[in-house]
Design an enzyme around this catalytic site. Structure first.
Site, PDB file in Angstrom:
ATOM      1  N   ARG A  74      45.413  10.183 -25.015  1.00 14.29           N
ATOM      2  CA  ARG A  74      44.129   9.567 -25.355  1.00 14.29           C
ATOM      3  C   ARG A  74      44.224   8.067 -25.635  1.00 14.29           C
ATOM      4  NH1 ARG A  74      44.330  14.735 -26.857  1.00 14.29           N
ATOM      5  NH2 ARG A  74      45.135  14.267 -28.922  1.00 14.29           N
ATOM      6  N   GLU A 111      52.064  17.474 -36.955  1.00 12.66           N
ATOM      7  CA  GLU A 111      51.600  18.406 -37.984  1.00 12.66           C
ATOM      8  C   GLU A 111      51.922  19.836 -37.594  1.00 12.66           C
ATOM      9  OE1 GLU A 111      48.083  15.679 -37.094  1.00 12.66           O
ATOM     10  OE2 GLU A 111      50.103  16.014 -36.329  1.00 12.66           O
TER      11      GLU A 111
END
Length: 188
Positions: A74, A111
């Site tokens: 992105r 994460e």
């Protein structure tokens, strides 16, 4: 419906509301418990997309930046437009086995797992001033790996920039002392 708040001195900038409203949240993606901040809906909104790029261009235009590094995937959506507008080159930071030729690699922790970024050897030169662009920062692991790659190539990382920052884990961000510029944050 305003889901985000602004940060970094852009208070009062009317463009931020449109950017905030253009980002949707997808619950439990890519794994249960993750509230994914989906900027693909921002890309569908011409005005919000242009405003996002314009805000970054306004910030970096006069900072003598010669490299805009975009984090896959992105960061590729914003980085090339910013680089063209400020007269810098765009350097893609990619996942393994995506760049032909000789690369340097940097592993990092997400994460929800472990990943790696790579950059072509010679993509940056010693003394070049760089910014790193990505769509979102959570813990800072990806951006930290990007900083290390650029510094290994001799570039000076001036700042990291993201469209969205997750406030609930700010304390965990680790960017090797580099400044971070964020447009919006989800509301808690």
């Amino acid at each position: 419906m305003e889901m985000f708040k602004r940060e970094n001195g852009l208070h009062g900038d009317p463009r931020l509301e449109g950017i905030s409203e253009a980002i949707r949240v997808v619950p439990h993606f890519p794994i249960p418990g993750i509230m994914f901040q989906d900027i693909t809906t921002l890309l569908l909104d011409h005005k919000a997309f242009k405003d996002t790029v314009d805000i970054f261009v306004d910030r970096y235009r006069d900072m003598d930046i010669s490299v805009v590094a975009g984090v896959e995937a992105r960061g590729f959506m914003f980085g090339p437009s910013i680089a063209l507008a400020i007269g810098a080159k765009f350097v893609p930071l990619r996942k393994p086995k995506k760049l032909p030729g000789e690369v340097i690699s940097e592993d990092y922790v997400l994460e929800y797992g472990i990943d790696c970024l790579q950059m072509h050897v010679g993509a940056v030169q010693p003394g070049e001033r760089a910014i790193i662009i990505d769509d979102l920062i959570a813990t800072g692991g990806t951006l930290s790996a990007a900083i290390k790659l650029l510094e290994r190539g001799g570039a000076e990382v001036i700042e990291c920039a993201c469209v969205v920052g997750l406030p609930e884990i700010k304390e965990e961000r680790r960017l090797n002392g580099k400044p971070l510029y964020i447009l919006v944050e989800p509301r808690q």
